[in-house]
Write a protein that holds these residues in place. Sequence first.
Motif, PDB file in Angstrom:
ATOM      1  N   ALA A   1       0.233  10.190  -2.212  1.00 56.03           N
ATOM      2  CA  ALA A   1       0.531   8.837  -2.710  1.00 56.03           C
ATOM      3  C   ALA A   1      -0.710   8.200  -3.333  1.00 56.03           C
ATOM      4  O   ALA A   1      -1.818   8.358  -2.826  1.00 56.03           O
ATOM      5  CB  ALA A   1       1.041   7.961  -1.564  1.00 56.03           C
ATOM      6  N   ASP A   2      -0.508   7.496  -4.433  1.00 53.13           N
ATOM      7  CA  ASP A   2      -1.606   6.784  -5.097  1.00 53.13           C
ATOM      8  C   ASP A   2      -1.683   5.340  -4.643  1.00 53.13           C
ATOM      9  O   ASP A   2      -2.727   4.706  -4.729  1.00 53.13           O
ATOM     10  CB  ASP A   2      -1.378   6.759  -6.618  1.00 53.13           C
ATOM     11  CG  ASP A   2      -1.197   8.137  -7.185  1.00 53.13           C
ATOM     12  OD1 ASP A   2      -2.187   8.885  -7.212  1.00 53.13           O
ATOM     13  OD2 ASP A   2      -0.059   8.490  -7.577  1.00 53.13           O
ATOM     14  N   ILE A   3      -0.550   4.790  -4.243  1.00 54.40           N
ATOM     15  CA  ILE A   3      -0.450   3.374  -3.894  1.00 54.40           C
ATOM     16  C   ILE A   3       0.250   3.290  -2.544  1.00 54.40           C
ATOM     17  O   ILE A   3       1.257   3.984  -2.334  1.00 54.40           O
ATOM     18  CB  ILE A   3       0.410   2.613  -4.931  1.00 54.40           C
ATOM     19  CG1 ILE A   3      -0.096   2.872  -6.356  1.00 54.40           C
ATOM     20  CG2 ILE A   3       0.473   1.118  -4.623  1.00 54.40           C
ATOM     21  CD1 ILE A   3       0.870   2.388  -7.445  1.00 54.40           C
ATOM     22  N   ILE A   4      -0.271   2.462  -1.640  1.00 49.36           N
ATOM     23  CA  ILE A   4       0.376   2.329  -0.325  1.00 49.36           C
ATOM     24  C   ILE A   4       0.693   0.868  -0.062  1.00 49.36           C
ATOM     25  O   ILE A   4      -0.194   0.005  -0.092  1.00 49.36           O
ATOM     26  CB  ILE A   4      -0.529   2.866   0.807  1.00 49.36           C
ATOM     27  CG1 ILE A   4      -0.939   4.319   0.517  1.00 49.36           C
ATOM     28  CG2 ILE A   4       0.193   2.771   2.146  1.00 49.36           C
ATOM     29  CD1 ILE A   4      -1.964   4.861   1.505  1.00 49.36           C
ATOM     30  N   PHE A   5       1.974   0.605   0.170  1.00 49.80           N
ATOM     31  CA  PHE A   5       2.393  -0.730   0.603  1.00 49.80           C
ATOM     32  C   PHE A   5       2.321  -0.738   2.123  1.00 49.80           C
ATOM     33  O   PHE A   5       2.957   0.095   2.776  1.00 49.80           O
ATOM     34  CB  PHE A   5       3.837  -1.008   0.162  1.00 49.80           C
ATOM     35  CG  PHE A   5       3.979  -1.330  -1.295  1.00 49.80           C
ATOM     36  CD1 PHE A   5       3.581  -0.431  -2.268  1.00 49.80           C
ATOM     37  CD2 PHE A   5       4.540  -2.539  -1.696  1.00 49.80           C
ATOM     38  CE1 PHE A   5       3.709  -0.728  -3.621  1.00 49.80           C
ATOM     39  CE2 PHE A   5       4.679  -2.851  -3.049  1.00 49.80           C
ATOM     40  CZ  PHE A   5       4.267  -1.954  -4.007  1.00 49.80           C
ATOM     41  N   SER A   6       1.560  -1.684   2.680  1.00 51.14           N
ATOM     42  CA  SER A   6       1.444  -1.724   4.131  1.00 51.14           C
ATOM     43  C   SER A   6       1.171  -3.137   4.603  1.00 51.14           C
ATOM     44  O   SER A   6       0.312  -3.835   4.053  1.00 51.14           O
ATOM     45  CB  SER A   6       0.305  -0.812   4.598  1.00 51.14           C
ATOM     46  OG  SER A   6       0.069  -1.020   5.986  1.00 51.14           O
ATOM     47  N   TYR A   7       1.883  -3.540   5.659  1.00 44.99           N
ATOM     48  CA  TYR A   7       1.647  -4.851   6.270  1.00 44.99           C
ATOM     49  C   TYR A   7       0.296  -4.886   6.977  1.00 44.99           C
ATOM     50  O   TYR A   7      -0.135  -5.942   7.422  1.00 44.99           O
ATOM     51  CB  TYR A   7       2.773  -5.190   7.250  1.00 44.99           C
ATOM     52  CG  TYR A   7       4.136  -5.243   6.583  1.00 44.99           C
ATOM     53  CD1 TYR A   7       4.566  -6.400   5.947  1.00 44.99           C
ATOM     54  CD2 TYR A   7       4.971  -4.123   6.562  1.00 44.99           C
ATOM     55  CE1 TYR A   7       5.792  -6.448   5.312  1.00 44.99           C
ATOM     56  CE2 TYR A   7       6.199  -4.154   5.925  1.00 44.99           C
ATOM     57  CZ  TYR A   7       6.605  -5.320   5.302  1.00 44.99           C
ATOM     58  OH  TYR A   7       7.815  -5.359   4.668  1.00 44.99           O
ATOM     59  N   PHE A   8      -0.359  -3.733   7.100  1.00 45.21           N
ATOM     60  CA  PHE A   8      -1.697  -3.688   7.691  1.00 45.21           C
ATOM     61  C   PHE A   8      -2.784  -3.917   6.650  1.00 45.21           C
ATOM     62  O   PHE A   8      -3.962  -3.974   6.994  1.00 45.21           O
ATOM     63  CB  PHE A   8      -1.951  -2.311   8.341  1.00 45.21           C
ATOM     64  CG  PHE A   8      -1.171  -2.067   9.601  1.00 45.21           C
ATOM     65  CD1 PHE A   8      -1.390  -2.841  10.735  1.00 45.21           C
ATOM     66  CD2 PHE A   8      -0.220  -1.050   9.667  1.00 45.21           C
ATOM     67  CE1 PHE A   8      -0.677  -2.605  11.902  1.00 45.21           C
ATOM     68  CE2 PHE A   8       0.496  -0.811  10.828  1.00 45.21           C
ATOM     69  CZ  PHE A   8       0.265  -1.589  11.956  1.00 45.21           C
ATOM     70  N   ALA A   9      -2.421  -4.010   5.368  1.00 43.12           N
ATOM     71  CA  ALA A   9      -3.432  -4.027   4.299  1.00 43.12           C
ATOM     72  C   ALA A   9      -4.523  -5.066   4.554  1.00 43.12           C
ATOM     73  O   ALA A   9      -5.719  -4.768   4.434  1.00 43.12           O
ATOM     74  CB  ALA A   9      -2.767  -4.266   2.945  1.00 43.12           C
ATOM     75  N   GLU A  10      -4.107  -6.279   4.943  1.00 38.15           N
ATOM     76  CA  GLU A  10      -5.114  -7.325   5.121  1.00 38.15           C
ATOM     77  C   GLU A  10      -6.072  -6.986   6.269  1.00 38.15           C
ATOM     78  O   GLU A  10      -7.289  -7.130   6.136  1.00 38.15           O
ATOM     79  CB  GLU A  10      -4.413  -8.664   5.394  1.00 38.15           C
ATOM     80  CG  GLU A  10      -5.360  -9.818   5.295  1.00 38.15           C
ATOM     81  CD  GLU A  10      -4.712 -11.152   5.641  1.00 38.15           C
ATOM     82  OE1 GLU A  10      -3.467 -11.254   5.641  1.00 38.15           O
ATOM     83  OE2 GLU A  10      -5.467 -12.084   5.935  1.00 38.15           O
ATOM     84  N   GLU A  11      -5.498  -6.494   7.364  1.00 38.38           N
ATOM     85  CA  GLU A  11      -6.350  -6.114   8.504  1.00 38.38           C
ATOM     86  C   GLU A  11      -7.298  -4.976   8.130  1.00 38.38           C
ATOM     87  O   GLU A  11      -8.465  -4.967   8.512  1.00 38.38           O
ATOM     88  CB  GLU A  11      -5.447  -5.662   9.667  1.00 38.38           C
ATOM     89  CG  GLU A  11      -5.457  -6.602  10.832  1.00 38.38           C
ATOM     90  CD  GLU A  11      -4.391  -6.244  11.872  1.00 38.38           C
ATOM     91  OE1 GLU A  11      -3.231  -5.965  11.500  1.00 38.38           O
ATOM     92  OE2 GLU A  11      -4.745  -6.253  13.058  1.00 38.38           O
TER      93      GLU A  11
END
Length: 333
Positions: free
Chosen positions: A317-327
Amino acid sequence: MSNFNSRGFPYHRGRRLRSSSNLRDVVSQVKLSLDDLVMPYFIKEIKDSSEVKNMPGILRYDENEILFQLEKLIEKGIKAVALFPKISEENKTPEGIEALNENNLICRTLRNIKKKIPEILVFCDIALDPYTSTGHDGIVNRKGEIDNDITIDTLSKMSVLLANNGCDVVSPSDMMDGRIKVIRSELEKSKNINTCIMSYSAKFASGFYSPFRDALGNLKNLGKTDKKTYQIDFRNQNEAIKESLEDIYEGADIIMVKPAIYYLDIVNILREKCLIPIAAYQVSGEYSMIKIAAEKNMINLKDTVLESLIGIKRSGADIIFSYFAEEVSEWLK
Ligand code: PBG
């Protein structure tokens, strides 16, 4: 690799390359960067509550609060966000017409964001589920089916509306057939020639979306119905590859696999078969499983989050959507 012939031990000692932390860093193949991450946000009406019950640590923001949040995020080095509106129940209808209201929650929020922080890259979901009283991504017809062709007409209008209001990447997540082709043609006609389309092309009918559906108030609207007539059966690999290749052919600039962790075989095959960027979405249920286990001290949050994200990247994957991104942005500094 296939004609590899080992001379065996002790010429080979796998542990040699693992013997110090610096050496492990130098030989590591995959590096996670903040450039890879997209942070999803739930947007709410001002009077609505901010709590997202089944996703500890995640809040909904109103159209003003989100600006402060995004300014913080940019300072931390994240460049892209995905927005998901939770509108009031009384504005939901069977056809989801609120999706085409230019003063709806998402359009107002987009205009605010693009006025204050024009550089931030904004992905917007294209699907009717925030707007339909049925909780479905499309319009239910008289026969009780999710009507493909009527739905894509609304979705293409929705795409043009969001593009006109500043959305950088329209992201159809509805799994209707043929929508990429129609959206691409409507974006061209409306002169939104640089608006990208990210197709949620390999989107599986997954149990891991429940916390998200709850966050938008859709879980109870869906009731006992499910999305299996449009989202992909998780027993099928070929179908997910075919759907993705069709969407590329129809004009998608980016494709997506969703959820992420249980579907890395799909990411890996697509990586071999296509030349456009691939995104993977670590969805709400994947987030909450890790988050809650870490809160209960069963696992270490930082270690397991980074392991999950690097695993997704390693698969291609080149792009990851994650709710952890900010952390994660705090950890990668
Ligand atoms: C709606 C949509 C869903 C998600 C993103 N867009 C839910 C669904 O298809 O029911 C799920 C995201 C998540 O679980 O984090 N089209």
